[in-house]
Design an enzyme around this catalytic site. Structure first.
Site, PDB file in Angstrom:
ATOM      1  N   HIS A 204      46.092  32.855  36.919  1.00 25.89           N
ATOM      2  CA  HIS A 204      46.709  34.172  36.755  1.00 25.89           C
ATOM      3  C   HIS A 204      48.007  34.359  37.528  1.00 25.89           C
ATOM      4  O   HIS A 204      48.680  35.364  37.366  1.00 25.89           O
ATOM      5  CB  HIS A 204      45.736  35.278  37.158  1.00 25.89           C
ATOM      6  CG  HIS A 204      45.556  35.390  38.644  1.00 25.89           C
ATOM      7  ND1 HIS A 204      44.758  34.541  39.360  1.00 25.89           N
ATOM      8  CD2 HIS A 204      46.120  36.228  39.547  1.00 25.89           C
ATOM      9  CE1 HIS A 204      44.817  34.862  40.641  1.00 25.89           C
ATOM     10  NE2 HIS A 204      45.636  35.884  40.793  1.00 25.89           N
TER      11      HIS A 204
HETATM   12  C1  UD1 Z   1      47.254  40.699  41.539  1.00 28.90           C
HETATM   13  C2  UD1 Z   1      47.720  40.228  42.912  1.00 28.90           C
HETATM   14  C3  UD1 Z   1      47.141  38.858  43.201  1.00 28.90           C
HETATM   15  C4  UD1 Z   1      45.654  38.814  42.989  1.00 28.90           C
HETATM   16  C5  UD1 Z   1      45.358  39.301  41.594  1.00 28.90           C
HETATM   17  C6  UD1 Z   1      43.889  39.269  41.257  1.00 28.90           C
HETATM   18  C7  UD1 Z   1      49.957  41.078  43.462  1.00 28.90           C
HETATM   19  C8  UD1 Z   1      51.369  40.702  43.686  1.00 28.90           C
HETATM   20  N1  UD1 Z   1      49.172  40.110  42.983  1.00 28.90           N
HETATM   21  O1  UD1 Z   1      47.836  39.841  40.576  1.00 28.90           O
HETATM   22  O2  UD1 Z   1      47.424  38.520  44.542  1.00 28.90           O
HETATM   23  O3  UD1 Z   1      45.193  37.491  43.144  1.00 28.90           O
HETATM   24  O4  UD1 Z   1      45.847  40.638  41.478  1.00 28.90           O
HETATM   25  O5  UD1 Z   1      43.702  39.519  39.888  1.00 28.90           O
HETATM   26  O6  UD1 Z   1      49.573  42.192  43.738  1.00 28.90           O
HETATM   27  N2  UD1 Z   1      46.841  43.713  33.823  1.00 28.90           N
HETATM   28  C9  UD1 Z   1      46.053  44.346  32.886  1.00 28.90           C
HETATM   29  N3  UD1 Z   1      44.968  45.027  33.332  1.00 28.90           N
HETATM   30  C10 UD1 Z   1      44.650  45.133  34.635  1.00 28.90           C
HETATM   31  C11 UD1 Z   1      45.462  44.492  35.582  1.00 28.90           C
HETATM   32  C12 UD1 Z   1      46.545  43.776  35.166  1.00 28.90           C
HETATM   33  O7  UD1 Z   1      46.316  44.287  31.703  1.00 28.90           O
HETATM   34  O8  UD1 Z   1      43.649  45.770  34.961  1.00 28.90           O
HETATM   35  C13 UD1 Z   1      48.007  42.936  33.368  1.00 28.90           C
HETATM   36  C14 UD1 Z   1      49.237  43.788  33.228  1.00 28.90           C
HETATM   37  O9  UD1 Z   1      49.977  43.285  32.165  1.00 28.90           O
HETATM   38  C15 UD1 Z   1      49.978  43.524  34.501  1.00 28.90           C
HETATM   39  C16 UD1 Z   1      49.650  42.061  34.757  1.00 28.90           C
HETATM   40  O10 UD1 Z   1      48.298  41.927  34.285  1.00 28.90           O
HETATM   41  O11 UD1 Z   1      51.336  43.763  34.375  1.00 28.90           O
HETATM   42  C17 UD1 Z   1      49.721  41.647  36.182  1.00 28.90           C
HETATM   43  O12 UD1 Z   1      48.903  42.507  36.968  1.00 28.90           O
HETATM   44  P1  UD1 Z   1      49.263  42.756  38.511  1.00 28.90           P
HETATM   45  O13 UD1 Z   1      48.323  43.732  39.070  1.00 28.90           O
HETATM   46  O14 UD1 Z   1      50.733  43.017  38.640  1.00 28.90           O
HETATM   47  O15 UD1 Z   1      49.077  41.335  39.170  1.00 28.90           O
HETATM   48  P2  UD1 Z   1      47.909  40.266  39.069  1.00 28.90           P
HETATM   49  O16 UD1 Z   1      48.439  39.103  38.311  1.00 28.90           O
HETATM   50  O17 UD1 Z   1      46.610  40.860  38.626  1.00 28.90           O
END
Ligand code: UD1
Length: 364
Positions: A204
């Site tokens: 991820h």
């Molecule tokens: C975040 C953390 C990472 C952690 C991970 C666990 C940061 C910089 N990174 O990364 O350290 O290991 O969480 O999962 O904070 N999205 C959804 N639904 C959700 C959440 C995310 O669709 O419930 C999608 C969205 O398109 C979003 C993307 O995933 O833009 C990234 O989500 P984000 O919370 O920015 O970072 P993670 O990759 O989850």
């Protein structure tokens, strides 16, 4: 004494749950503030119910958005809450954007911060988390480190905290409680896999999945491994696979983001783990599974040093060689699993350290 635990993502909920229980056991008033960085049920609220956390006292519901917007919304949201009621201390776990934002909001409102999982370092400044965790350490009064190496890291950087304690890892506390229930995961039979006869994979990280070349290389390499691959797909990764037109090889079975106990079950029954997740590297180690880390650096060098995991990046040749390496990793490599990150009593030590800090004479 009132403690606010500020979280917003899946791993932060897992790290916090046993700490909440430890505070409650001592009669300490404790509330959860949820930023809502993770907003899908499977990524956030599912873990509240699985880990027996109460509903959050407040939910900022920041939802999707650019990291800078999320960070800004969390700072403003928490700042607003602190105008009404102010905790004596905030416990902030991990290194996510929610953690950084929580640290800034607390500092600006005069709330002391205890950073849970302080001191881990990958040395890779391309990772948002590396910047977040370093900044948060420097904003925190109490540094709750999961290992001795983490303590050395903050000491070497001359971080100006009032208290630095090696408490162990609260994720290990969670795992010890829940692993006995993590048997016969549904996904094994649903995917037609054999126990001990598959690879469990998660990916991820932005560095891996937002880069079409890296994502294609990993997906191509794992598709040709001799064992089937059960791939628990983060929403971000699912979106990128679609966007880049990457069709997984039939050997790779896609799964929705799994509940925590199901994830532990999938690791327990696997032969090998491939991941770019920090948390899963540790869980695989504790459950005795060799791991190929799909990154060039890790914040958990402790595990690589034991020989139970290796860094393979996203290079197909290294992944192939890593698979061969994993066939000869014996139980001896996991001998230190029950002590390297503490003995499963990290949450009680966290509660001790936080109470000790608040009771310190002359504290401002
Ligand atoms: C975040 C953390 C990472 C952690 C991970 C666990 C940061 C910089 N990174 O990364 O350290 O290991 O969480 O999962 O904070 N999205 C959804 N639904 C959700 C959440 C995310 O669709 O419930 C999608 C969205 O398109 C979003 C993307 O995933 O833009 C990234 O989500 P984000 O919370 O920015 O970072 P993670 O990759 O989850």
């Amino acid at each position: 004494m009132k403690v606010s635990i500020i979280l917003g993502t899946r791993p932060q909920i897992i790290k916090s749950a046993p700490v909440y229980a430890a505070f409650r056991k001592r009669g300490v008033e404790c509330e959860i503030l949820n930023t809502g960085q993770h907003y899908d049920y499977e990524m956030n609220r599912q873990f509240f119910s699985e880990l027996e956390l109460p509903d959050p006292a407040a939910d900022l519901n920041v939802g999707p958005g650019a990291p800078s917007q999320q960070v800004a919304a969390i700072i403003a949201g928490l700042g607003g809450l602190f105008e009404k009621t102010i905790p004596e201390i905030a416990l902030v776990p991990g290194d996510t954007n929610s953690a950084l934002a929580a640290g800034i909001a607390c500092v600006k409102s005069g709330v002391p911060v205890a950073h849970l999982e302080s001191g881990c370092r990958s040395g890779d400044y391309r990772m948002a988390e590396e910047i977040n965790r370093r900044l948060l350490d420097h904003m925190s009064r109490v540094l709750l480190c999961p290992t001795l190496r983490c303590v050395s890291n903050v000491k070497r950087e001359h971080v100006l905290a009032e208290s630095v304690v090696n408490v162990g890892d609260t994720m290990y506390d969670s795992l010890l409680v829940l692993a006995p229930r993590a048997t016969a995961p549904d996904s094994v039979s649903k995917l037609g896999l054999e126990r001990g006869g598959y690879v469990f994979m998660t990916l991820h990280r932005a560095e891996t999945v937002d880069d079409p070349v890296a994502l294609r290389r990993v997906m191509g390499a794992v598709g040709t491994l001799p064992l089937p691959v059960a791939f628990s797909v983060h929403p971000r990764t699912r979106a990128r696979l679609k966007e880049f037109g990457v069709s997984p090889h039939p050997n790779v079975k896609l799964l929705e983001p799994l509940p925590y106990i199901e994830t532990l079950g999938m690791v327990s029954e696997s032969k090998l783990v491939i991941t770019d997740s920090g948390g899963l590297q540790k869980e695989a180690f504790w459950l005795g599974k060799p791991t190929l880390i799909a990154r060039d650096t890790t914040e958990w060098g402790e595990i690589v040093s034991t020989g139970a995991a290796i860094l393979v990046g996203t290079d197909p040749k290294r992944i192939e060689r890593g698979y061969e390496w994993s066939r000869n990793v014996g139980a001896a490599k996991f001998r230190s699993a029950g002590r390297l990150f503490g003995k499963g009593n990290a949450s009680a030590k966290v509660a001790d350290a936080v109470e000790g800090y608040l009771k310190k004479p002359g504290r401002d």
